[in-house]
Scaffold this active site. Structure first.
Site, PDB file in Angstrom:
ATOM      1  N   ILE A 191       0.877  -1.182   0.000  1.00 12.34           N
ATOM      2  CA  ILE A 191       0.000   0.000   0.000  1.00 12.34           C
ATOM      3  C   ILE A 191       0.907   1.223   0.000  1.00 12.34           C
ATOM      4  CG2 ILE A 191      -1.695   1.305   1.325  1.00 12.34           C
ATOM      5  CD1 ILE A 191      -2.761  -1.401   2.355  1.00 12.34           C
ATOM      6  N   LEU A 192       0.702   2.101  -0.955  1.00  8.00           N
ATOM      7  CA  LEU A 192       1.613   3.228  -1.169  1.00  8.00           C
ATOM      8  C   LEU A 192       1.007   4.523  -0.645  1.00  8.00           C
ATOM      9  CD1 LEU A 192       2.526   1.975  -4.685  1.00  8.00           C
ATOM     10  CD2 LEU A 192       4.238   2.443  -2.921  1.00  8.00           C
TER      11      LEU A 192
ATOM     12  N   HIS B  62      -7.452  -5.975  -9.917  1.00 12.46           N
ATOM     13  CA  HIS B  62      -7.901  -6.626  -8.693  1.00 12.46           C
ATOM     14  C   HIS B  62      -8.705  -7.870  -9.074  1.00 12.46           C
ATOM     15  CE1 HIS B  62      -8.897  -6.958  -4.473  1.00 12.46           C
ATOM     16  NE2 HIS B  62     -10.147  -7.187  -4.822  1.00 12.46           N
TER      17      HIS B  62
ATOM     18  N   LYS C 176      -7.201 -14.707 -13.295  1.00 12.53           N
ATOM     19  CA  LYS C 176      -5.959 -14.131 -13.831  1.00 12.53           C
ATOM     20  C   LYS C 176      -6.005 -14.064 -15.366  1.00 12.53           C
ATOM     21  CE  LYS C 176      -2.629 -15.660 -10.327  1.00 12.53           C
ATOM     22  NZ  LYS C 176      -1.445 -16.555 -10.143  1.00 12.53           N
TER      23      LYS C 176
ATOM     24  N   GLU D 178      -7.949 -11.060 -16.133  1.00 14.70           N
ATOM     25  CA  GLU D 178      -7.179  -9.850 -15.801  1.00 14.70           C
ATOM     26  C   GLU D 178      -6.146  -9.544 -16.882  1.00 14.70           C
ATOM     27  OE1 GLU D 178      -6.120 -11.412 -11.651  1.00 14.70           O
ATOM     28  OE2 GLU D 178      -5.915  -9.244 -11.468  1.00 14.70           O
TER      29      GLU D 178
HETATM   30  C1  GRF Z   1      -3.445 -11.133  -9.824  1.00 11.08           C
HETATM   31  O1  GRF Z   1      -4.630 -11.851  -9.585  1.00 11.08           O
HETATM   32  C2  GRF Z   1      -3.468  -9.803  -9.129  1.00 11.08           C
HETATM   33  O2  GRF Z   1      -4.708  -9.183  -9.207  1.00 11.08           O
HETATM   34  C3  GRF Z   1      -3.107 -10.201  -7.731  1.00 11.08           C
HETATM   35  O3  GRF Z   1      -2.036 -11.100  -7.919  1.00 11.08           O
HETATM   36  C4  GRF Z   1      -2.268 -11.811  -9.150  1.00 11.08           C
HETATM   37  C5  GRF Z   1      -1.133 -11.749 -10.122  1.00 11.08           C
HETATM   38  O4  GRF Z   1       0.052 -11.893  -9.514  1.00 11.08           O
HETATM   39  N1  GRF Z   1      -2.744  -9.078  -6.910  1.00 11.08           N
HETATM   40  P1  GRF Z   1       1.345 -12.041 -10.476  1.00 11.08           P
HETATM   41  O5  GRF Z   1       1.188 -11.082 -11.624  1.00 11.08           O
HETATM   42  O6  GRF Z   1       1.321 -13.462 -10.967  1.00 11.08           O
HETATM   43  O7  GRF Z   1       2.517 -11.714  -9.602  1.00 11.08           O
END
Ligand code: GRF
Length: 203
Positions: free
Chosen positions: A92-93, A109, A171, A174
């Protein structure tokens, strides 16, 4: 027009980073910054020939969050990034971060914000018994997980889902949404008005 310069913040595996690197079109990743050393995301950056930097969270004293945030922001500014993408970044920044680089920040997210915000969005959705969860790409602000939403997509929760299996499906969504969001930003097609994001037509 030169490609948009993108800095990517990571903390772990880098599955989102991998997608962002592979999707480079109209943008180029010019920095991968991790809050901890020795993570796979930094290896991905090295393999891709992208400068990797560690700003080690444990290296800061009593003013930890403020000083850490300022250092992260300075590293981003030094690479002249026009956009910051937080991709699996788990810190958290503080305001010092935003002040130091002064450019828009995106975050991904693994839930449909505002539902299941926080560090365990996938686990929380599963524990709640949600039938549908998903992925959110948003502009990040000081208020964690509360910035203007850029894109969202639902992911069905299956009766036998483990946290890992559900998270893998999220993922994948995302990764697709994030690359599209960065490309839209690079084309100047994301407009924030009244806390809402409008996608402007192409051309
Ligand atoms: C994603 O689901 C992201 O939203 C959460 O971590 C996952 C990806 O991690 N914070 P990474 O890119 O594999 O490190």
């Amino acid at each position: 027009m030169s490609a948009l310069r993108v800095a990517v913040l990571v903390s772990g595996t880098g599955s989102l980073l991998r997608a962002i690197l592979e999707g480079q079109d109209r943008y180029e990743v010019v920095l991968v910054l991790s809050d901890r050393p020795g993570v796979e995301a930094l290896e991905r950056a090295e393999r891709a020939g992208v400068p990797g930097v560690v700003v080690d969270w444990t290296g800061f004293g009593t003013q930890r969050r403020a000083d850490f945030s300022a250092e992260v922001g300075r590293a981003i500014a030094e690479r002249r990034a026009g956009l910051v993408c937080q991709a699996g970044f788990m810190r958290i920044l503080a305001q010092e971060y935003f002040d130091a680089h002064g450019v828009p920040v995106m975050n991904s997210h693994p839930a449909l914000l505002p539902a299941f915000s926080g560090a365990h969005g996938v686990r929380d959705a599963l524990a709640y018994g949600a039938k549908v969860t998903g992925a959110t790409i948003h502009f990040a602000t000081l208020d964690v997980d509360h910035g203007p939403v850029i894109a969202q997509e639902a992911v069905e929760v299956r009766p036998d889902d483990s946290e890992e299996a559900l998270h893998e499906r999220i993922k994948a969504v995302e990764q697709r949404l994030y690359v599209e969001a960065i490309r839209l930003f690079a084309q100047g097609r994301l407009k924030v008005e009244g806390g809402r994001v409008h996608v402007l037509p192409a051309g």
